[in-house]
Design an enzyme around this catalytic site. Structure first.
Site, PDB file in Angstrom:
ATOM      1  N   ASP A  10       6.937 -31.763  18.761  1.00  0.00           N
ATOM      2  CA  ASP A  10       6.452 -32.407  19.985  1.00  0.00           C
ATOM      3  C   ASP A  10       6.090 -33.845  19.628  1.00  0.00           C
ATOM      4  O   ASP A  10       6.393 -34.324  18.525  1.00  0.00           O
ATOM      5  CB  ASP A  10       5.300 -31.607  20.615  1.00  0.00           C
ATOM      6  CG  ASP A  10       4.020 -31.666  19.787  1.00  0.00           C
ATOM      7  OD1 ASP A  10       4.029 -32.259  18.685  1.00  0.00           O
ATOM      8  OD2 ASP A  10       2.997 -31.111  20.238  1.00  0.00           O
ATOM      9  N   HIS A 100       5.648 -14.734  -0.848  1.00  0.00           N
ATOM     10  CA  HIS A 100       5.004 -13.494  -0.411  1.00  0.00           C
ATOM     11  C   HIS A 100       5.365 -13.081   1.007  1.00  0.00           C
ATOM     12  O   HIS A 100       5.395 -11.892   1.305  1.00  0.00           O
ATOM     13  CB  HIS A 100       3.472 -13.644  -0.490  1.00  0.00           C
ATOM     14  CG  HIS A 100       2.955 -13.679  -1.902  1.00  0.00           C
ATOM     15  ND1 HIS A 100       1.612 -13.613  -2.212  1.00  0.00           N
ATOM     16  CD2 HIS A 100       3.602 -13.763  -3.088  1.00  0.00           C
ATOM     17  CE1 HIS A 100       1.454 -13.666  -3.528  1.00  0.00           C
ATOM     18  NE2 HIS A 100       2.650 -13.765  -4.083  1.00  0.00           N
ATOM     19  N   HIS A 135       6.141  -7.198  -1.741  1.00  0.00           N
ATOM     20  CA  HIS A 135       6.073  -8.077  -0.568  1.00  0.00           C
ATOM     21  C   HIS A 135       7.130  -7.694   0.465  1.00  0.00           C
ATOM     22  O   HIS A 135       6.933  -7.882   1.662  1.00  0.00           O
ATOM     23  CB  HIS A 135       6.223  -9.537  -0.993  1.00  0.00           C
ATOM     24  CG  HIS A 135       5.146  -9.958  -1.937  1.00  0.00           C
ATOM     25  ND1 HIS A 135       3.817  -9.985  -1.572  1.00  0.00           N
ATOM     26  CD2 HIS A 135       5.190 -10.320  -3.251  1.00  0.00           C
ATOM     27  CE1 HIS A 135       3.090 -10.373  -2.615  1.00  0.00           C
ATOM     28  NE2 HIS A 135       3.902 -10.569  -3.645  1.00  0.00           N
TER      29      HIS A 135
HETATM   30  C1  RB5 Z   1      -0.673 -32.088  21.252  1.00  0.00           C
HETATM   31  O1  RB5 Z   1      -1.708 -32.930  21.613  1.00  0.00           O
HETATM   32  C2  RB5 Z   1      -1.171 -30.895  20.457  1.00  0.00           C
HETATM   33  O2  RB5 Z   1      -1.946 -30.065  21.250  1.00  0.00           O
HETATM   34  C3  RB5 Z   1      -0.020 -30.139  19.829  1.00  0.00           C
HETATM   35  O3  RB5 Z   1       0.721 -31.005  19.053  1.00  0.00           O
HETATM   36  C4  RB5 Z   1      -0.340 -28.977  18.923  1.00  0.00           C
HETATM   37  O4  RB5 Z   1      -1.343 -29.326  18.004  1.00  0.00           O
HETATM   38  C5  RB5 Z   1      -0.581 -27.701  19.577  1.00  0.00           C
HETATM   39  O5  RB5 Z   1      -0.735 -26.667  18.925  1.00  0.00           O
END
Ligand code: RB5
Length: 144
Positions: A10, A100, A135
């Site tokens: 993201d 593991h 494992h």
């Molecule tokens: C984005 O602000 C943040 O929430 C995202 O990158 C992540 O950490 C979510 O788990």
């Protein structure tokens, strides 16, 4: 033929993703960038699911995801049967996630590692084999 490794992030992981793509290529892998393609705010599941689907479907052996904490990406990716997505914040954790837990998706907490740490974590995860043995039994018990 180079191993294809899908990678997704993201906005919080975008910058480190760009760097890790270079690293994957330099190591002889073929990174498959499934987005995001800018630092604009976006939703992590939109990238976790495409990467995890490729691992689940067997098109690839492993994938890489990045978000701020790593947690959201791991939650989403781990909804896919057969996917073991591990958040790794040090090379040692990455090593154990492979040795593991046979982690087939590496998740990086981009807001909590430096670029150099991210590279070391990636390298360690790529290079460490699953130990199997006891494992293997434990990993087989993960799927309910
Ligand atoms: C984005 O602000 C943040 O929430 C995202 O990158 C992540 O950490 C979510 O788990």
């Amino acid at each position: 033929m180079p191993e294809i490794i899908p990678i997704g992030a993201d906005h919080a992981g975008f910058e480190l993703k760009e760097r890790l793509k270079q690293e994957l290529a330099a190591l002889g892998y073929e990174p498959l960038d499934l987005g995001t393609h800018s630092a604009d705010s976006t939703d992590y599941p939109d990238y976790a699911h495409p990467v995890a689907s490729q691992v689940e479907g067997g098109q690839v052996r492993r994938g890489v995801l990045l978000c701020g904490t790593g947690l959201g990406m791991a939650y989403a990716a781990n909804r896919h049967p057969g996917v073991r997505a591990a958040v790794a914040w040090t090379p040692e954790v990455a090593k154990l996630a492979r040795a593991h837990n046979d982690a087939n998706v590496l998740v990086l907490p981009a807001r909590f590692v430096t670029e150099q740490e991210g590279i070391e974590i990636l390298r360690t995860w790529l290079a460490t084999p699953f130990e199997g043995g006891r494992h293997q039994r434990r990993v087989q018990k993960i799927e309910p």
